[in-house]
Design a protein around this motif. Sequence first.
Motif, PDB file in Angstrom:
ATOM      1  N   VAL A   1     -10.545  56.230  14.620  1.00 15.25           N
ATOM      2  CA  VAL A   1      -9.209  56.108  14.033  1.00 15.25           C
ATOM      3  C   VAL A   1      -8.490  57.449  14.033  1.00 15.25           C
ATOM      4  O   VAL A   1      -7.318  57.550  14.407  1.00 15.25           O
TER       5      VAL A   1
ATOM      6  N   HIS B  22      -7.492  58.620  17.495  1.00 11.41           N
ATOM      7  CA  HIS B  22      -6.380  57.789  17.927  1.00 11.41           C
ATOM      8  C   HIS B  22      -5.073  58.277  17.292  1.00 11.41           C
ATOM      9  O   HIS B  22      -4.050  58.429  17.950  1.00 11.41           O
TER      10      HIS B  22
ATOM     11  N   GLU C 152     -18.269  47.013  20.270  1.00 12.32           N
ATOM     12  CA  GLU C 152     -17.942  46.146  19.141  1.00 12.32           C
ATOM     13  C   GLU C 152     -17.876  44.680  19.582  1.00 12.32           C
ATOM     14  O   GLU C 152     -18.425  43.796  18.935  1.00 12.32           O
TER      15      GLU C 152
ATOM     16  N   LYS D   4     -20.373  41.478  18.773  1.00 13.94           N
ATOM     17  CA  LYS D   4     -19.869  40.269  18.149  1.00 13.94           C
ATOM     18  C   LYS D   4     -20.284  39.015  18.905  1.00 13.94           C
ATOM     19  O   LYS D   4     -20.596  37.993  18.335  1.00 13.94           O
TER      20      LYS D   4
ATOM     21  N   ALA E 153     -13.954  45.850  -2.016  1.00 15.39           N
ATOM     22  CA  ALA E 153     -14.524  46.866  -1.139  1.00 15.39           C
ATOM     23  C   ALA E 153     -15.187  47.982  -1.954  1.00 15.39           C
ATOM     24  O   ALA E 153     -16.037  48.697  -1.471  1.00 15.39           O
TER      25      ALA E 153
ATOM     26  N   LEU F 188      -6.815  43.042  22.041  1.00 17.14           N
ATOM     27  CA  LEU F 188      -7.382  44.102  21.211  1.00 17.14           C
ATOM     28  C   LEU F 188      -7.202  45.455  21.886  1.00 17.14           C
ATOM     29  O   LEU F 188      -6.807  46.435  21.252  1.00 17.14           O
TER      30      LEU F 188
ATOM     31  N   CYS G  95      -3.863  46.885  21.443  1.00 21.22           N
ATOM     32  CA  CYS G  95      -3.556  47.512  20.154  1.00 21.22           C
ATOM     33  C   CYS G  95      -3.722  49.026  20.214  1.00 21.22           C
ATOM     34  O   CYS G  95      -3.167  49.753  19.410  1.00 21.22           O
ATOM     35  N   PHE G  96      -4.549  49.479  21.136  1.00 22.72           N
ATOM     36  CA  PHE G  96      -4.925  50.886  21.102  1.00 22.72           C
ATOM     37  C   PHE G  96      -4.176  51.740  22.112  1.00 22.72           C
ATOM     38  O   PHE G  96      -4.403  52.944  22.172  1.00 22.72           O
TER      39      PHE G  96
ATOM     40  N   ASN H 236     -10.001  37.393  12.374  1.00 19.12           N
ATOM     41  CA  ASN H 236     -11.168  37.804  11.590  1.00 19.12           C
ATOM     42  C   ASN H 236     -11.284  37.044  10.274  1.00 19.12           C
ATOM     43  O   ASN H 236     -12.370  36.886   9.733  1.00 19.12           O
TER      44      ASN H 236
ATOM     45  N   PHE I 289      -3.155  46.692   0.725  1.00 23.27           N
ATOM     46  CA  PHE I 289      -2.844  47.758   1.677  1.00 23.27           C
ATOM     47  C   PHE I 289      -4.124  48.378   2.219  1.00 23.27           C
ATOM     48  O   PHE I 289      -4.309  48.550   3.423  1.00 23.27           O
ATOM     49  N   ILE I 290      -5.052  48.679   1.301  1.00 22.46           N
ATOM     50  CA  ILE I 290      -6.313  49.290   1.711  1.00 22.46           C
ATOM     51  C   ILE I 290      -7.118  48.320   2.564  1.00 22.46           C
ATOM     52  O   ILE I 290      -7.718  48.698   3.560  1.00 22.46           O
TER      53      ILE I 290
ATOM     54  N   LEU J 223      -5.765  48.442   6.001  1.00 19.25           N
ATOM     55  CA  LEU J 223      -6.158  49.677   6.669  1.00 19.25           C
ATOM     56  C   LEU J 223      -7.584  49.598   7.173  1.00 19.25           C
ATOM     57  O   LEU J 223      -7.875  49.895   8.325  1.00 19.25           O
ATOM     58  N   THR J 224      -8.490  49.189   6.298  1.00 24.63           N
ATOM     59  CA  THR J 224      -9.890  49.189   6.689  1.00 24.63           C
ATOM     60  C   THR J 224     -10.159  48.051   7.676  1.00 24.63           C
ATOM     61  O   THR J 224     -10.852  48.247   8.655  1.00 24.63           O
TER      62      THR J 224
ATOM     63  N   SER K 288      -8.731  48.915  11.148  1.00 29.83           N
ATOM     64  CA  SER K 288      -9.240  50.049  11.889  1.00 29.83           C
ATOM     65  C   SER K 288     -10.747  50.004  12.074  1.00 29.83           C
ATOM     66  O   SER K 288     -11.268  50.565  13.018  1.00 29.83           O
ATOM     67  N   VAL K 289     -11.459  49.364  11.183  1.00 33.33           N
ATOM     68  CA  VAL K 289     -12.907  49.397  11.291  1.00 33.33           C
ATOM     69  C   VAL K 289     -13.418  48.322  12.225  1.00 33.33           C
ATOM     70  O   VAL K 289     -14.041  48.599  13.242  1.00 33.33           O
ATOM     71  N   LYS K 290     -13.106  47.101  11.890  1.00 31.48           N
ATOM     72  CA  LYS K 290     -13.742  46.012  12.617  1.00 31.48           C
ATOM     73  C   LYS K 290     -12.846  45.446  13.706  1.00 31.48           C
ATOM     74  O   LYS K 290     -11.721  45.081  13.456  1.00 31.48           O
ATOM     75  N   GLY K 291     -13.382  45.365  14.884  1.00 30.03           N
ATOM     76  CA  GLY K 291     -12.617  44.788  15.983  1.00 30.03           C
ATOM     77  C   GLY K 291     -12.796  43.296  16.028  1.00 30.03           C
ATOM     78  O   GLY K 291     -13.496  42.728  15.231  1.00 30.03           O
TER      79      GLY K 291
END
Lengths: 290, 300
Positions: free
Chosen positions: A218, A221, A284, A288, B5, B134, B137-138, B182, B289-290, B293-294, B297-300
């Motif tokens: 992150v 990026h 990832e 999955k 969380a 996906l 997104c990056f 997800n 919001f959190i 964010l998590t 950004s964390v899980k694809g």
Amino acid sequence: MSEWLERHIPKIVMAPSFVAIMIFVYGFIGWTAWVSLTRSRLLPKYEVEGFFQYGRLFAAPRWDTAMNNLFIFGTLFILISMVLGLLIAILLDQKIRTEGVLRTVYLYPMALSMIVTGTAWKWILNPGLGIESVVQGWGFENFEFDWLVNPDYAIYTVVIAGVWQASGFVMALFLAGLRSVDQEIIKAAQVDGIPTRRIYSAIIIPSMAPIFLSAFIVLSHLAIKSFDLVIALTGGGPGYATDLPATYMYAMAFSRGDIGQAASSAMIMMLVVFTIVVPYLYSELRAKND
Amino acid sequence: MTDQAFPTAPRRSRNVPLSKIALRWGLYLILCVFALYYLMPLFVMLTTSLKSIEEIRSGSLVALPRDITFDAWATAWSGACTGIQCEGLRPYFWNSVLIAVPAVILSTGIGALNGYVVAQWRFRGANLFFSLMLFGCFIPFQVVLLPMARVLGLMGIAGTIPGLIFVHVIYGIGFTTLFFRNYYVSIPSELVKAAKVDGAGFFRILWSIFLPLSLPIIVVTVIWQFTQIWNDFLFGVSFSQAGTQPVTVALNNIVNSTTGIKEYNVDMAAAIIAALPTLLVYVVAGKYFIRGLTAGSVKG
């Protein structure tokens, strides 16, 4: 007919998004790649000339500065944000009674626009009336802090503002990670009389490896895409001392009218992002599907 | 703000030795120092915006204002110059609202549909499509700026608010699809099968089973998209023209306009005004919001 429709409706629903992604993401990347191989200036040309633009790019001192800055900014920004984020997360994990409030305070910068962050720090760091004059007012007459206008140090002000904005977010990631560690193992270690420091360094932190990886992804990026922060804080200056690839690309595209350079610099940016992100996303997705 | 969380740990026991108490006070002190570090810029912005320009020049950055004045706020809202025009942030603030509201609604709706399909109506190629999305997104958006500028021109919406809405929707659906996918993937597929046996179709199942369960993820997605779009600068500065700029672009123009003397108090008031909507969302719905964010950004 209606049965056919019912069977195919999921595909029909997805089709517009699919077409949009294929055109506006992959088609556009293809277009940019193509144009980066031409002699386009003010207007795009479509005769492929090879890697002429990339040669120009790597010969340009301004691009050299931009890549150097990306390296300095990226390294420091990622490193400091991670260290600070981890430190605060560990401190917050000590059954702090006001944790909720503190967490809110640490994380709010993430809700702000980079333009707002840049504007605020530009004012705080300005040599005339900002921190410099505050410290001088405390009696340290010879204190100097002119990083914002000093070409050799201006990039570090971008680091300061960037870390301020993103470190709280890294803290939240790490805090969630700390909480997901198996409490039984920690309790067992405590019963065995292992000191807290060892519990963290030998048990908790190693088990958070995936969190370190996602924080790294992150942050890198964010670093590569950093554009607004530099524009608001330094405008790329003094001169082009704080140019990043993103600001270089923008300048070529919209103020210099050099589409070839804009396209080739954008391709390099994408290459950098993809060398970092693609292996991560690939693993990832693999994980999955297994 | 309590979130799943961050489950709270059990309370410590009583009768703690003195050294431990000292350690805890030290801990609280360090945490407060960090809190001050994060709050300092907001404090400086707020106090500066309430001072007159004379007081700023003569006083200290960190001093509280002697005479509180809201002149800077009034100027920032309706009089500050963004280049040649001097209408303050107000018109641009409304531009941002006009861009963000439809773009958030559209991208969230499309993301819900896509996520529902990818998670529950798997067909051949659905996974490939999701992967392609996906990766999309990056990408650094610089790589699509040039062709997008041309295509917006061809579509006749270059430099307009509908043009910006279009751009935000297109590059938002990757993330919104990810969020909904997800979330929906954790709903047992037996539910869909049973509903199908009962004769319910694609939209009926979405409407009566999935949507009623979706409130949390809708909130997360709306907040995420709103924050992204409101805070956007790159698209705003690239695809707008005089009169259609979003608030971030106008703020940058006010701060970096070279005409006249620098009015730091106006700059700070303008920055706070531009930040208020997202700050408000954060304060009111921080945990969502959190989560965004998590999750984003964390899980694809």
